[in-house]
Each structure stands twice: as C-alpha cells, then as structure tokens.
Design a protein around this motif. Sequence first.
Motif, PDB file in Angstrom:
ATOM      1  N   GLU A 113       0.843  -1.188   0.000  1.00  0.00           N
ATOM      2  CA  GLU A 113       0.000   0.000   0.000  1.00  0.00           C
ATOM      3  C   GLU A 113       0.881   1.241   0.000  1.00  0.00           C
ATOM      4  OE1 GLU A 113      -0.744   0.427   4.808  1.00  0.00           O
ATOM      5  OE2 GLU A 113      -2.291  -0.497   3.560  1.00  0.00           O
ATOM      6  N   GLY A 114       0.270   2.365  -0.309  1.00  0.00           N
ATOM      7  CA  GLY A 114       1.057   3.596  -0.330  1.00  0.00           C
ATOM      8  C   GLY A 114       0.201   4.800  -0.646  1.00  0.00           C
ATOM      9  N   LEU A 115       0.853   5.952  -0.675  1.00  0.00           N
ATOM     10  CA  LEU A 115       0.202   7.223  -0.974  1.00  0.00           C
ATOM     11  C   LEU A 115       1.038   7.968  -2.006  1.00  0.00           C
ATOM     12  CD1 LEU A 115      -1.854   9.552  -0.328  1.00  0.00           C
ATOM     13  CD2 LEU A 115      -0.176  10.338   1.366  1.00  0.00           C
ATOM     14  N   VAL A 116       0.390   8.416  -3.076  1.00  0.00           N
ATOM     15  CA  VAL A 116       1.044   9.283  -4.058  1.00  0.00           C
ATOM     16  C   VAL A 116       0.576  10.708  -3.777  1.00  0.00           C
ATOM     17  CG1 VAL A 116       1.455   9.759  -6.493  1.00  0.00           C
ATOM     18  CG2 VAL A 116       0.971   7.415  -5.747  1.00  0.00           C
ATOM     19  N   ASP A 117       1.527  11.603  -3.561  1.00  0.00           N
ATOM     20  CA  ASP A 117       1.223  13.005  -3.247  1.00  0.00           C
ATOM     21  C   ASP A 117       2.032  13.874  -4.210  1.00  0.00           C
ATOM     22  OD1 ASP A 117       0.631  15.454  -2.196  1.00  0.00           O
ATOM     23  OD2 ASP A 117       1.327  15.039  -0.161  1.00  0.00           O
ATOM     24  N   ALA A 139      -2.613  20.534  -5.548  1.00  0.00           N
ATOM     25  CA  ALA A 139      -2.356  19.397  -4.665  1.00  0.00           C
ATOM     26  C   ALA A 139      -3.220  18.212  -5.066  1.00  0.00           C
ATOM     27  CB  ALA A 139      -2.638  19.794  -3.220  1.00  0.00           C
ATOM     28  N   SER A 140      -2.612  17.026  -5.144  1.00  0.00           N
ATOM     29  CA  SER A 140      -3.315  15.823  -5.599  1.00  0.00           C
ATOM     30  C   SER A 140      -2.782  14.616  -4.832  1.00  0.00           C
ATOM     31  CB  SER A 140      -3.102  15.610  -7.101  1.00  0.00           C
ATOM     32  OG  SER A 140      -3.421  16.778  -7.834  1.00  0.00           O
ATOM     33  N   GLN A 141      -3.697  13.846  -4.243  1.00  0.00           N
ATOM     34  CA  GLN A 141      -3.285  12.678  -3.466  1.00  0.00           C
ATOM     35  C   GLN A 141      -4.130  11.463  -3.826  1.00  0.00           C
ATOM     36  OE1 GLN A 141      -4.458  15.464  -1.377  1.00  0.00           O
ATOM     37  NE2 GLN A 141      -2.465  16.453  -1.563  1.00  0.00           N
ATOM     38  N   THR A 142      -3.449  10.327  -3.935  1.00  0.00           N
ATOM     39  CA  THR A 142      -4.102   9.054  -4.236  1.00  0.00           C
ATOM     40  C   THR A 142      -3.560   7.975  -3.316  1.00  0.00           C
ATOM     41  OG1 THR A 142      -4.312   9.621  -6.589  1.00  0.00           O
ATOM     42  CG2 THR A 142      -4.532   7.289  -5.990  1.00  0.00           C
ATOM     43  N   ARG A 143      -4.438   7.284  -2.606  1.00  0.00           N
ATOM     44  CA  ARG A 143      -4.021   6.104  -1.845  1.00  0.00           C
ATOM     45  C   ARG A 143      -4.201   4.862  -2.720  1.00  0.00           C
ATOM     46  NH1 ARG A 143      -2.952   7.327   3.266  1.00  0.00           N
ATOM     47  NH2 ARG A 143      -3.968   9.143   4.209  1.00  0.00           N
ATOM     48  N   TRP A 144      -3.325   3.898  -2.536  1.00  0.00           N
ATOM     49  CA  TRP A 144      -3.440   2.664  -3.297  1.00  0.00           C
ATOM     50  C   TRP A 144      -3.176   1.456  -2.408  1.00  0.00           C
ATOM     51  CZ3 TRP A 144       1.000  -0.187  -3.264  1.00  0.00           C
ATOM     52  CH2 TRP A 144       2.207   0.507  -3.081  1.00  0.00           C
ATOM     53  N   GLU A 145      -3.822   0.343  -2.748  1.00  0.00           N
ATOM     54  CA  GLU A 145      -3.645  -0.914  -2.032  1.00  0.00           C
ATOM     55  C   GLU A 145      -3.574  -2.037  -3.052  1.00  0.00           C
ATOM     56  OE1 GLU A 145      -6.978  -1.383   0.535  1.00  0.00           O
ATOM     57  OE2 GLU A 145      -6.731   0.586   1.497  1.00  0.00           O
ATOM     58  N   VAL A 146      -2.658  -2.960  -2.857  1.00  0.00           N
ATOM     59  CA  VAL A 146      -2.547  -4.116  -3.752  1.00  0.00           C
ATOM     60  C   VAL A 146      -3.657  -5.107  -3.442  1.00  0.00           C
ATOM     61  CG1 VAL A 146      -1.158  -6.125  -4.377  1.00  0.00           C
ATOM     62  CG2 VAL A 146      -0.068  -3.885  -4.132  1.00  0.00           C
ATOM     63  N   ILE A 147      -4.389  -5.509  -4.474  1.00  0.00           N
ATOM     64  CA  ILE A 147      -5.415  -6.543  -4.364  1.00  0.00           C
ATOM     65  C   ILE A 147      -4.844  -7.894  -4.779  1.00  0.00           C
ATOM     66  CG2 ILE A 147      -7.655  -7.332  -5.230  1.00  0.00           C
ATOM     67  CD1 ILE A 147      -8.408  -4.435  -5.646  1.00  0.00           C
TER      68      ILE A 147
END
Length: 223
Positions: A113-117, A139-147
């Motif tokens: 998992e992680g956050l792109v900022d 400003a732009s943020q996206t969280r991601w999680e591996v499925i």
Amino acid sequence: MLNPMPKTFSYRPPTDPWLDILHEDADIVVFNKPSGLLSVPGKDPALFDSLQSRALERFPGAGTIHRLDKDTSGIIVMARHKGAHGHIGKQFEYRQTTKFYIARVWGHVAEDEGLVDLPLATDWENKPRQEVNHARGRASQTRWEVIGREDGATRLKLIPITGRTHQLRVHMKEIGHPILGDEFYATGEALAAADRLQLHAAELGFRHPSGGEPVVFRSEPPF
C-alpha cells in the motif's frame, strides 16, 4: 517518452447495452458507464452521444453531478431534480462521498500500500494530458492498495483523496506502474497489454437526498 497526442479523434461509443442502470428512484439514477462512452457531450456534434444524452432520453431532466473519463468505466450517479443535484453536488464538493477504483497496472508493485502526493496541472502543449508540476500544479493525493499480483501486472484498489483530471492515471505513471491500455500515459508493452483502459469506478457512497441515509453502490470491473 509518451507517444505524441493524436491529431484526429475517432469516436465509436459502445451501444450494447444502451444504458446500464444499477438503481433508480424519484431522486437519482445510478449508471454503470462503459469504457469508450463520454460522460457528457463534446462541443463537436460528432461527440453528442454520451451517458448524459442517453440518460435524458429516458429520464428527462436528469443532471450530471460528476464525470468519468471516456475510457474509464464504472459508477456515475445523476440527479433527477434540482434539489437532489444540489444535495449530492455539495457532498462531492466537500469530499463527503466515498469511492474507490480498481485498476490493473504494469509490473509488480513491491509494497502492499502507499500514498502518491504529487501536484497536477494541465500539460498545455499536449492537452488534455496532465502532468506533475510543482510550480503551478494543484495538490493531488491518491491512496493505493494491492489486491493481487499477476504475471507482469498488479491489480490495485485506488482511492482518490482529491479529484483532479486524470489523477489516477498520472499518479500511476509517475510511480512507474502505468495503467494497462492507457493511450495517454502508457507506452510499449504496458499500452499493448489491454485493448481498453484498465480502470473502473467500482464503488460510490453518499447520503441519499431524501432523508440523508448513507447509500453505497458497487460495480464489478469487467477485466
């Protein structure tokens, strides 16, 4: 290096089904938009066919509250009257909705998992592409999680904290894992790996305009 932007735009929206309706009531209609269909009509008459124009044929007065990119599939809610539009529109404006997307991206993502900022702005020389721009970007943020991890690809759950144009697509490219089949931001094998953009709006939650009860709509990705 990204491919040059095409000088012509060939629009062949899918027609089967004409409308995929997940839910309808007196206040809202929830659609499952297919990849390849515009959310709203373009300025060119050749781009009139869209989810909005089709919806109006069956639901006169239906109004678009939010959009998905042409090549992104998944959930869109429309309001059937002005009160519902204002009620849900404010939830989008103040980030009170909940939503996530499913994507297949190029390569094996190492972390779980992680956050792109990263701030995003329009790439004016290659419009409508967007780019990371620390001087004038928003400003732009996206969280991601591996499925799940596949052979040469990774399936991710993407949670946009902000809602910038092409945000998920640019953020995935910037961390070295472009979304498969992305004609704007993928190249080579990543572009050729799928015949459509592998990005799907899989869940959307908000408070219903009648009574304010939380509602959640889901759609399984077709890939």
